[in-house]
Design a protein around this motif. Structure first.
Motif, short mmCIF file in Angstrom:
data_model
loop_
_atom_site.label_atom_id
_atom_site.label_comp_id
_atom_site.label_asym_id
_atom_site.label_seq_id
_atom_site.Cartn_x
_atom_site.Cartn_y
_atom_site.Cartn_z
N ASP A 1 4.17 -11.11 1.44
CA ASP A 1 5.25 -10.21 1.05
C ASP A 1 6.50 -11.02 0.77
O ASP A 1 7.03 -11.72 1.65
CB ASP A 1 5.50 -9.18 2.15
CG ASP A 1 6.33 -8.01 1.67
OD1 ASP A 1 7.22 -8.21 0.82
OD2 ASP A 1 6.10 -6.89 2.15
N LYS B 1 1.02 -9.65 12.33
CA LYS B 1 1.63 -9.23 11.06
C LYS B 1 2.43 -7.93 11.22
O LYS B 1 2.33 -7.00 10.39
CB LYS B 1 0.57 -9.09 9.97
CG LYS B 1 -0.11 -10.41 9.61
CD LYS B 1 -1.11 -10.24 8.51
CE LYS B 1 -1.65 -11.58 8.03
NZ LYS B 1 -2.28 -12.39 9.09
N ASN C 1 4.92 -6.94 8.39
CA ASN C 1 4.21 -6.35 7.25
C ASN C 1 3.90 -4.89 7.51
O ASN C 1 4.03 -4.04 6.63
CB ASN C 1 2.92 -7.13 6.98
CG ASN C 1 3.17 -8.61 6.77
OD1 ASN C 1 3.54 -9.32 7.69
ND2 ASN C 1 2.97 -9.07 5.55
N ARG C 2 3.50 -4.57 8.75
CA ARG C 2 3.19 -3.18 9.11
C ARG C 2 4.45 -2.32 9.10
O ARG C 2 4.42 -1.17 8.65
CB ARG C 2 2.55 -3.13 10.49
CG ARG C 2 1.20 -3.82 10.59
CD ARG C 2 0.67 -3.70 12.02
NE ARG C 2 -0.55 -4.46 12.21
CZ ARG C 2 -1.17 -4.57 13.39
NH1 ARG C 2 -0.66 -3.96 14.46
NH2 ARG C 2 -2.27 -5.28 13.50
N PHE D 1 7.11 -2.85 7.32
CA PHE D 1 7.46 -2.63 5.91
C PHE D 1 6.67 -1.46 5.34
O PHE D 1 7.21 -0.64 4.58
CB PHE D 1 7.20 -3.89 5.08
CG PHE D 1 8.39 -4.79 4.94
CD1 PHE D 1 9.61 -4.29 4.50
CD2 PHE D 1 8.29 -6.15 5.22
CE1 PHE D 1 10.71 -5.12 4.35
CE2 PHE D 1 9.40 -6.98 5.07
CZ PHE D 1 10.60 -6.47 4.64
N GLU D 2 5.41 -1.35 5.70
CA GLU D 2 4.58 -0.25 5.21
C GLU D 2 5.11 1.09 5.71
O GLU D 2 5.15 2.06 4.95
CB GLU D 2 3.13 -0.45 5.67
CG GLU D 2 2.43 -1.63 5.01
CD GLU D 2 1.05 -1.88 5.59
OE1 GLU D 2 0.63 -1.11 6.48
OE2 GLU D 2 0.38 -2.84 5.16
N ARG D 3 5.55 1.12 6.97
CA ARG D 3 6.10 2.36 7.53
C ARG D 3 7.43 2.72 6.85
O ARG D 3 7.69 3.89 6.54
CB ARG D 3 6.32 2.21 9.03
CG ARG D 3 5.02 2.23 9.85
CD ARG D 3 5.32 2.04 11.33
NE ARG D 3 4.12 2.16 12.12
CZ ARG D 3 3.66 3.28 12.66
NH1 ARG D 3 4.33 4.42 12.45
NH2 ARG D 3 2.57 3.30 13.38
N ASP E 1 8.41 1.84 3.88
CA ASP E 1 8.15 2.25 2.49
C ASP E 1 7.74 3.71 2.39
O ASP E 1 7.98 4.36 1.37
CB ASP E 1 7.05 1.36 1.88
CG ASP E 1 7.54 -0.06 1.62
OD1 ASP E 1 8.77 -0.25 1.51
OD2 ASP E 1 6.70 -0.98 1.53
N ARG E 2 7.13 4.25 3.47
CA ARG E 2 6.68 5.64 3.45
C ARG E 2 7.82 6.62 3.75
O ARG E 2 7.75 7.79 3.40
CB ARG E 2 5.54 5.85 4.47
CG ARG E 2 4.23 5.19 4.06
CD ARG E 2 3.08 5.78 4.86
NE ARG E 2 3.18 5.49 6.28
CZ ARG E 2 2.59 4.43 6.86
NH1 ARG E 2 1.88 3.57 6.13
NH2 ARG E 2 2.70 4.24 8.16
N THR F 1 11.64 5.70 3.56
CA THR F 1 12.75 4.76 3.40
C THR F 1 14.09 5.37 3.80
O THR F 1 14.90 4.72 4.47
CB THR F 1 12.82 4.28 1.94
OG1 THR F 1 11.56 3.74 1.55
CG2 THR F 1 13.89 3.21 1.78
N SER G 1 13.48 -2.45 1.14
CA SER G 1 12.57 -1.41 0.68
C SER G 1 13.28 -0.46 -0.30
O SER G 1 12.70 -0.05 -1.31
CB SER G 1 12.04 -0.61 1.87
OG SER G 1 11.17 -1.40 2.65
N LYS H 1 13.65 -2.24 -3.67
CA LYS H 1 12.42 -2.98 -3.96
C LYS H 1 12.24 -3.29 -5.45
O LYS H 1 11.69 -4.32 -5.83
CB LYS H 1 11.22 -2.17 -3.44
CG LYS H 1 9.93 -2.95 -3.32
CD LYS H 1 8.87 -2.09 -2.65
CE LYS H 1 7.57 -2.87 -2.46
NZ LYS H 1 6.54 -2.03 -1.78
#
Length: 366
Positions: free
Chosen positions: A3, A210, A213-214, A216-218, A220-221, A223, A279, A282
């Motif tokens: 990432d 990681k 990275n996790r 960031f995924e949260r 992004d869902r 923001t 995010s 992005k």
């Protein structure tokens, strides 16, 4: 796939550290009226906390879960040790070109001049370090310490967390349990190894899983929610510091040398804000100023060494000229530009797989 936002966080830390070092060093000679605003001015933590955590994160992400982890960590530690020796030689060369007693005193190179035979031995044995060189040696020791801690982590994550927390608590009760630096006024390193291992090892733990990275995924869902909560919390911390609402000024809770607990809390808020902003924006992360920061983050070792050399050169120029606001801004900007250019050269060399001398020959032929 890596990432790019992780590199941006590291790059942000490196640029901030560079600007802070230039500002702090020049301010030792003549006060700078209008300082470049950085994270340090708006809360309790600084970019150093991000540097240690993200360094540990990269170690956990890259070196752990491999059969030769111990060898890789030792190899990396030895590489950093050699780089710091090269950095020291570079700083000594700058001091030879700047025979100014004030410059030598501010950089702790006066000890080198007065104790030339023994000072090199003390530097190589980690008992002496000119200004800003202890940071890499701290990293070297953290990599070595990480060897038994990685084994502990593989056996029990809970025991790992308890061990690093115990060492951190120990450092709060015994703040002067720092390594020796014979050149400083108190005879100690700037950073307490027992304190800063906590962030480094937490980063190692997070990198192994990681976690960034996790997260960031949260983010992004959702923001908007993450950004709102983190920014409001950050502003709250700023208000607390600005008006000293909790009476923390001068207290061990916010001490930088021993990484006070409030600094750690503030660091987590800051890194969450950074992740949220990355995010939110992005879609614009590929514009060139942002990619330059990411480049510096990818080549953080080169960037740091160049920033230290640039800071010393900036100090020499500042001493020999009457300090002005324009000169301060120019020196800080040039230091960041130097970081970016050298980072680009190193990355270009790595991608091309060519030796340094062949790159220069190719450039000459062109």
């Amino acid at each position: 796939m890596r990432d790019n936002r992780i590199d941006l966080i590291r790059g942000f830390a490196m640029v901030t550290i560079c600007v802070n070092h230039v500002t702090w060093m020049l301010g030792k000679v003549e006060s700078v009226s209008q300082k470049i605003p950085t994270l340090t001015h708006y809360g309790y933590s600084s970019a150093a906390e991000i540097f240690f955590f993200m360094s540990g994160y990269m170690v956990g992400m890259v070196y752990l879960n491999k059969f030769d982890t111990r060898a890789k960590l030792l190899s990396r530690a030895f590489h950093l040790y050699k780089v710091n020796i090269t950095l020291f030689i570079s700083l000594v060369i700058i001091s030879l070109a700047t025979p100014n007693e004030h410059f030598l005193a501010l950089t702790d190179l006066d000890y080198w001049v007065d104790n030339m035979p023994i000072a090199l031995v003390q530097y190589m044995s980690l008992f002496y370090g000119p200004m800003f060189t202890n940071l890499l040696f701290t990293y070297v020791l953290l990599l070595i310490i990480a060897i038994p801690f990685t084994k502990l982590l593989q056996k029990s994550a809970m025991t790992f967390i308890l061990a690093i927390t115990g060492l951190y608590i120990f450092s709060q009760y015994f703040p002067m349990m720092k390594l020796t630096n014979v050149a400083t006024s108190n005879g100690k390193w700037s950073f307490n190894l027992f304190s800063y291992q906590f962030l480094f090892m937490l980063g190692l733990f997070a990198g192994n899983r990681k976690i960034i990275n996790r997260v960031f995924e949260r983010i992004d869902r959702n923001t908007v929610l993450w950004s709102a909560l983190s920014v409001v919390t950050l502003v709250g911390f700023y208000a607390i510091k600005r008006y000293d609402l909790l009476g923390l000024k001068g207290q061990w809770w916010i001490a930088k040398e021993t990484l006070g607990p409030v600094r750690i809390l503030h660091f987590f808020v800051v890194i969450t804000v950074l992740m949220s902003l990355l995010s939110v924006f992005k879609k614009v992360l590929n514009i060139w100023p942002i990619t330059v920061i990411a480049l510096i983050g990818r080549q953080s070792l080169t960037a740091f060494c160049v920033s230290v050399v640039s800071c010393y050169i900036a100090l020499a120029i500042w001493i020999s000229n009457s300090g002005s606001q324009v000169l301060y801004f120019t020196l800080a900007l040039l230091a960041v530009v130097a970081m970016a250019l050298c980072s680009y050269l190193v990355e270009f060399k790595k991608k091309s797989g060519r030796a340094w001398h062949s790159l220069f020959i190719r450039a000459k032929e062109a």
